[in-house]
Design a protein around this motif. Sequence first.
Motif, PDB file in Angstrom:
ATOM      1  N   VAL A  55       0.837  -1.204   0.000  1.00 26.45           N
ATOM      2  CA  VAL A  55       0.000   0.000   0.000  1.00 26.45           C
ATOM      3  C   VAL A  55       0.872   1.255   0.000  1.00 26.45           C
ATOM      4  N   PHE A  56       1.954   1.238   0.785  1.00 19.06           N
ATOM      5  CA  PHE A  56       2.868   2.386   0.813  1.00 19.06           C
ATOM      6  C   PHE A  56       3.423   2.656  -0.577  1.00 19.06           C
ATOM      7  N   TYR A  57       3.912   1.616  -1.248  1.00 14.02           N
ATOM      8  CA  TYR A  57       4.513   1.829  -2.562  1.00 14.02           C
ATOM      9  C   TYR A  57       3.476   2.195  -3.616  1.00 14.02           C
ATOM     10  N   LEU A  58       2.247   1.748  -3.475  1.00 11.25           N
ATOM     11  CA  LEU A  58       1.205   2.187  -4.401  1.00 11.25           C
ATOM     12  C   LEU A  58       0.919   3.676  -4.243  1.00 11.25           C
ATOM     13  N   MET A  59       0.930   4.144  -2.994  1.00 13.37           N
ATOM     14  CA  MET A  59       0.536   5.526  -2.733  1.00 13.37           C
ATOM     15  C   MET A  59       1.699   6.506  -2.810  1.00 13.37           C
ATOM     16  N   HIS A  60       2.905   6.084  -2.439  1.00 11.95           N
ATOM     17  CA  HIS A  60       4.018   7.027  -2.342  1.00 11.95           C
ATOM     18  C   HIS A  60       5.289   6.564  -3.035  1.00 11.95           C
ATOM     19  N   GLY A  61       5.282   5.414  -3.655  1.00 12.46           N
ATOM     20  CA  GLY A  61       6.511   4.781  -4.113  1.00 12.46           C
ATOM     21  C   GLY A  61       7.269   5.507  -5.200  1.00 12.46           C
ATOM     22  N   ILE A  62       6.589   6.003  -6.214  1.00 14.54           N
ATOM     23  CA  ILE A  62       7.289   6.615  -7.345  1.00 14.54           C
ATOM     24  C   ILE A  62       8.027   7.891  -6.918  1.00 14.54           C
ATOM     25  N   PRO A  63       7.361   8.854  -6.266  1.00 10.27           N
ATOM     26  CA  PRO A  63       8.114  10.052  -5.842  1.00 10.27           C
ATOM     27  C   PRO A  63       9.209   9.735  -4.817  1.00 10.27           C
ATOM     28  N   TYR A  64       8.936   8.811  -3.905  1.00  3.83           N
ATOM     29  CA  TYR A  64       9.920   8.441  -2.885  1.00  3.83           C
ATOM     30  C   TYR A  64      11.171   7.863  -3.539  1.00  3.83           C
ATOM     31  N   PHE A  65      10.978   6.958  -4.509  1.00  4.83           N
ATOM     32  CA  PHE A  65      12.108   6.333  -5.186  1.00  4.83           C
ATOM     33  C   PHE A  65      12.962   7.372  -5.903  1.00  4.83           C
ATOM     34  N   PHE A  66      12.330   8.276  -6.640  1.00  9.68           N
ATOM     35  CA  PHE A  66      13.097   9.251  -7.406  1.00  9.68           C
ATOM     36  C   PHE A  66      13.784  10.271  -6.505  1.00  9.68           C
ATOM     37  N   TYR A  67      13.157  10.657  -5.404  1.00  8.15           N
ATOM     38  CA  TYR A  67      13.801  11.600  -4.489  1.00  8.15           C
ATOM     39  C   TYR A  67      15.065  10.977  -3.908  1.00  8.15           C
ATOM     40  N   ILE A  68      14.972   9.739  -3.441  1.00  4.72           N
ATOM     41  CA  ILE A  68      16.139   9.054  -2.882  1.00  4.72           C
ATOM     42  C   ILE A  68      17.208   8.868  -3.956  1.00  4.72           C
ATOM     43  N   HIS A  69      16.792   8.510  -5.165  1.00  4.82           N
ATOM     44  CA  HIS A  69      17.738   8.310  -6.268  1.00  4.82           C
ATOM     45  C   HIS A  69      18.496   9.602  -6.585  1.00  4.82           C
ATOM     46  N   PHE A  70      17.788  10.728  -6.666  1.00  5.37           N
ATOM     47  CA  PHE A  70      18.448  11.996  -6.970  1.00  5.37           C
ATOM     48  C   PHE A  70      19.346  12.449  -5.825  1.00  5.37           C
ATOM     49  N   MET A  71      18.961  12.179  -4.585  1.00 12.10           N
ATOM     50  CA  MET A  71      19.789  12.561  -3.444  1.00 12.10           C
ATOM     51  C   MET A  71      21.099  11.773  -3.418  1.00 12.10           C
ATOM     52  N   LYS A  72      21.065  10.524  -3.869  1.00 12.93           N
ATOM     53  CA  LYS A  72      22.295   9.735  -3.908  1.00 12.93           C
ATOM     54  C   LYS A  72      23.188  10.149  -5.073  1.00 12.93           C
ATOM     55  N   LYS A  73      22.584  10.611  -6.148  1.00  8.82           N
ATOM     56  CA  LYS A  73      23.339  10.891  -7.370  1.00  8.82           C
ATOM     57  C   LYS A  73      23.933  12.300  -7.401  1.00  8.82           C
ATOM     58  N   TYR A  74      23.230  13.299  -6.861  1.00  8.88           N
ATOM     59  CA  TYR A  74      23.654  14.697  -6.961  1.00  8.88           C
ATOM     60  C   TYR A  74      23.858  15.293  -5.577  1.00  8.88           C
ATOM     61  N   SER A  75      24.399  16.517  -5.549  1.00 11.12           N
ATOM     62  CA  SER A  75      24.486  17.248  -4.285  1.00 11.12           C
ATOM     63  C   SER A  75      23.073  17.662  -3.856  1.00 11.12           C
ATOM     64  N   TYR A  76      22.949  18.139  -2.620  1.00  7.96           N
ATOM     65  CA  TYR A  76      21.622  18.387  -2.048  1.00  7.96           C
ATOM     66  C   TYR A  76      20.804  19.369  -2.888  1.00  7.96           C
ATOM     67  N   TRP A  77      21.353  20.545  -3.152  1.00 11.08           N
ATOM     68  CA  TRP A  77      20.567  21.558  -3.864  1.00 11.08           C
ATOM     69  C   TRP A  77      20.341  21.201  -5.320  1.00 11.08           C
ATOM     70  N   ARG A  78      21.320  20.574  -5.943  1.00  9.38           N
ATOM     71  CA  ARG A  78      21.117  20.139  -7.326  1.00  9.38           C
ATOM     72  C   ARG A  78      20.054  19.037  -7.385  1.00  9.38           C
ATOM     73  N   ALA A  79      20.084  18.138  -6.418  1.00  8.22           N
ATOM     74  CA  ALA A  79      19.069  17.076  -6.367  1.00  8.22           C
ATOM     75  C   ALA A  79      17.682  17.666  -6.148  1.00  8.22           C
ATOM     76  N   ARG A  80      17.581  18.696  -5.313  1.00  8.27           N
ATOM     77  CA  ARG A  80      16.277  19.351  -5.109  1.00  8.27           C
ATOM     78  C   ARG A  80      15.770  19.984  -6.392  1.00  8.27           C
ATOM     79  N   LEU A  81      16.656  20.618  -7.161  1.00 10.36           N
ATOM     80  CA  LEU A  81      16.257  21.223  -8.428  1.00 10.36           C
ATOM     81  C   LEU A  81      15.851  20.158  -9.454  1.00 10.36           C
ATOM     82  N   VAL A  82      16.627  19.078  -9.519  1.00 12.12           N
ATOM     83  CA  VAL A  82      16.296  17.998 -10.456  1.00 12.12           C
ATOM     84  C   VAL A  82      14.970  17.360 -10.064  1.00 12.12           C
ATOM     85  N   PHE A  83      14.757  17.171  -8.766  1.00 14.94           N
ATOM     86  CA  PHE A  83      13.489  16.598  -8.322  1.00 14.94           C
ATOM     87  C   PHE A  83      12.328  17.551  -8.601  1.00 14.94           C
ATOM     88  N   GLY A  84      12.547  18.852  -8.470  1.00 20.94           N
ATOM     89  CA  GLY A  84      11.506  19.822  -8.811  1.00 20.94           C
ATOM     90  C   GLY A  84      11.127  19.747 -10.282  1.00 20.94           C
TER      91      GLY A  84
END
Length: 110
Positions: A55-84
């Motif tokens: 149920v968690f992954y149905l409701m929140h999984g896609i944004p959660y996965f991409f946010y974590i992925h961008f945070m691991k790949k880029y610096s904090y502010w760049r990851a926030r911009l890419v996620f935006g």
Amino acid sequence: MLIIYFGGIALIMLITLNILSALMPAIFGNHFISFFGRAYTKRPETTFDKGLNIVFYLMHGIPYFFYIHFMKKYSYWRARLVFGAWTIGFILICIIILILVGLLLDSLGF
């Protein structure tokens, strides 16, 4: 026909919830993601915990996965911009899907 109608309504609700789940980390950042992290069980053993994780992954999984992925790949502010930017694209795709589901339900006479 009612199954298609209720399935369409459920799909619309899930997509709307995913849009909201994408907007919250884009606005609040790590604070909201840490809230997400408490919403699922790390190592589920019972069927109930496994069901809650689904149920968690149905409701929140896609944004959660991409946010974590961008945070691991880029610096904090760049990851926030890419996620935006990703959030804007995700919302546009979701709106297109919502319109298509609405047109499908309308063409079926609901």
